[in-house]
Scaffold this motif. Structure first.
Motif, PDB file in Angstrom:
ATOM      1  N   UNK A  72      -1.264  23.686 -65.201  1.00 37.11           N
ATOM      2  CA  UNK A  72       0.229  24.398 -65.561  1.00 37.11           C
ATOM      3  C   UNK A  72       1.560  23.474 -66.429  1.00 37.11           C
ATOM      4  N   UNK A  73       2.413  24.144 -66.881  1.00 40.56           N
ATOM      5  CA  UNK A  73       3.488  23.909 -67.066  1.00 40.56           C
ATOM      6  C   UNK A  73       4.473  24.990 -67.625  1.00 40.56           C
ATOM      7  N   UNK A  74       5.583  24.965 -67.873  1.00 38.81           N
ATOM      8  CA  UNK A  74       6.221  25.504 -68.878  1.00 38.81           C
ATOM      9  C   UNK A  74       8.083  24.833 -68.960  1.00 38.81           C
ATOM     10  N   UNK A  75       8.008  24.508 -69.916  1.00 37.59           N
ATOM     11  CA  UNK A  75       9.405  23.911 -70.580  1.00 37.59           C
ATOM     12  C   UNK A  75      10.093  24.148 -71.625  1.00 37.59           C
ATOM     13  N   UNK A  76      11.327  25.140 -70.609  1.00 37.79           N
ATOM     14  CA  UNK A  76      12.778  25.458 -71.104  1.00 37.79           C
ATOM     15  C   UNK A  76      13.615  24.187 -71.914  1.00 37.79           C
ATOM     16  N   UNK A  77      13.973  24.380 -72.560  1.00 40.01           N
ATOM     17  CA  UNK A  77      14.999  23.171 -73.617  1.00 40.01           C
ATOM     18  C   UNK A  77      16.306  23.799 -74.078  1.00 40.01           C
ATOM     19  N   UNK A  91      10.437  27.977 -64.620  1.00 37.34           N
ATOM     20  CA  UNK A  91       9.453  25.982 -65.112  1.00 37.34           C
ATOM     21  C   UNK A  91       8.714  25.775 -63.540  1.00 37.34           C
ATOM     22  N   UNK A  92       9.693  25.962 -61.892  1.00 38.82           N
ATOM     23  CA  UNK A  92       9.201  25.974 -61.090  1.00 38.82           C
ATOM     24  C   UNK A  92       8.105  26.415 -60.803  1.00 38.82           C
ATOM     25  N   UNK A  93       8.057  27.269 -61.108  1.00 41.74           N
ATOM     26  CA  UNK A  93       7.130  28.327 -60.633  1.00 41.74           C
ATOM     27  C   UNK A  93       5.671  28.355 -61.670  1.00 41.74           C
ATOM     28  N   UNK A  94       5.469  28.056 -63.039  1.00 39.86           N
ATOM     29  CA  UNK A  94       5.006  27.231 -63.211  1.00 39.86           C
ATOM     30  C   UNK A  94       4.081  26.281 -62.541  1.00 39.86           C
ATOM     31  N   UNK A  95       4.489  25.273 -62.529  1.00 38.61           N
ATOM     32  CA  UNK A  95       4.387  24.404 -62.535  1.00 38.61           C
ATOM     33  C   UNK A  95       4.003  23.467 -60.634  1.00 38.61           C
ATOM     34  N   UNK A  96       5.111  24.431 -60.008  1.00 39.77           N
ATOM     35  CA  UNK A  96       5.610  23.768 -58.871  1.00 39.77           C
ATOM     36  C   UNK A  96       4.921  24.972 -58.177  1.00 39.77           C
ATOM     37  N   UNK A  97       4.972  25.747 -58.264  1.00 42.58           N
ATOM     38  CA  UNK A  97       5.314  27.317 -57.258  1.00 42.58           C
ATOM     39  C   UNK A  97       3.392  27.091 -57.769  1.00 42.58           C
ATOM     40  N   UNK A 130      18.209  17.434 -71.626  1.00 43.98           N
ATOM     41  CA  UNK A 130      17.965  19.450 -72.289  1.00 43.98           C
ATOM     42  C   UNK A 130      16.221  19.412 -71.662  1.00 43.98           C
ATOM     43  N   UNK A 131      15.891  18.271 -70.295  1.00 33.79           N
ATOM     44  CA  UNK A 131      14.818  19.512 -70.157  1.00 33.79           C
ATOM     45  C   UNK A 131      14.573  19.518 -68.711  1.00 33.79           C
ATOM     46  N   UNK A 132      16.189  20.020 -67.678  1.00 32.07           N
ATOM     47  CA  UNK A 132      16.650  19.900 -66.284  1.00 32.07           C
ATOM     48  C   UNK A 132      15.625  20.616 -64.864  1.00 32.07           C
TER      49      UNK A 132
END
Length: 232
Positions: A72-77, A91-97, A130-132
């Motif tokens: 699972x991931x999310x990538x705001x640009x 982004x943090x919740x989707x991947x790390x959380x 663009x992907x911090x």
């Protein structure tokens, strides 16, 4: 037959991972934020696994928890100055959380021989504009996997990650930085995940699945004059 839980299963990479395990005769359950249908999965669930309730429901649906795949991931640009609080948290919740909540729920049920494989990214260790939020989330994911590999290794549970480069149809010019001359395919990421799930003496590692991107020097490799002079 292993019980395999794929979180983030509706994406092209998630679907390819499901297919790879199903082809081995494993019982695969897929979880995503939206409804989807895929014959590789014996069941598909719509749950937010970044929450304790969602993660517990996903793990609780399994007869046995032998392999967990975190895709699972999310990538705001956008640059950090235009990244909103909501985008950062998403982004943090989707991947790390999600990884934290699923591992916390699954590890008490995982027995000797169990495996966790996370889908990270080359953006965890190669900076790109663009992907911090995405880069920070993936770097945190790799740190969490190393920590769990250390803590749960004595119980016989192995924890690893793969780090894909660009996967799928490339944007114009994207393949230029890849020594293999192309970007990757979802099934190639799935093959690496499947390998790590069964590699009995491998733990705590991040396997690049990036067509050689992480070994190429952008300063030299992307220069047309040097490519023409030195490459066959």
């Amino acid at each position: 037959m292993r019980g395999v839980l794929v979180v983030g299963a509706s994406s092209p990479i998630g679907r390819a991972i499901g297919a790879a395990f199903a082809a081995s005769g494993d019982r695969v359950v897929g979880v995503a934020l939206e409804s989807f249908v895929d014959s590789s999965f014996v069941d598909t669930l719509v749950l937010d696994c970044s929450t304790a309730v969602g993660a517990a429901a996903a793990v609780g649906s399994m007869e046995s928890v032998d392999v967990v795949v975190l895709a699972a991931a999310a990538m705001p640009v956008g640059p950090v100055t235009s990244t909103t609080d909501e985008q950062w948290r998403t982004a943090l919740d989707a991947t790390l959380g999600t990884a934290f909540a699923i591992c916390r729920a699954a590890l008490p049920r995982m027995r000797d021989g169990g495996a966790i494989v996370a889908v990270s990214s080359v953006n965890a260790f190669l900076a790109a504009p663009g992907v911090p939020a995405y880069a920070a989330a993936k770097a945190g994911l790799e740190g969490l996997m190393r920590q769990l590999a250390l803590e749960y290794g004595p119980r016989g549970v192995r924890v690893n990650a793969v780090a894909p480069g660009m996967i799928g149809d490339p944007v114009e010019g994207a393949a230029a930085g890849y020594p293999l001359g192309r970007t990757g395919r979802p099934e190639e990421v799935a093959a690496a995940v499947h390998f790590l799930a069964g590699a009995g003496f491998v733990t705590g590692t991040v396997l690049p699945v990036d067509g050689g991107l992480s070994i190429a020097s952008p300063a030299a490799f992307l220069r047309d004059d040097l490519r023409a002079r030195w490459l066959p």
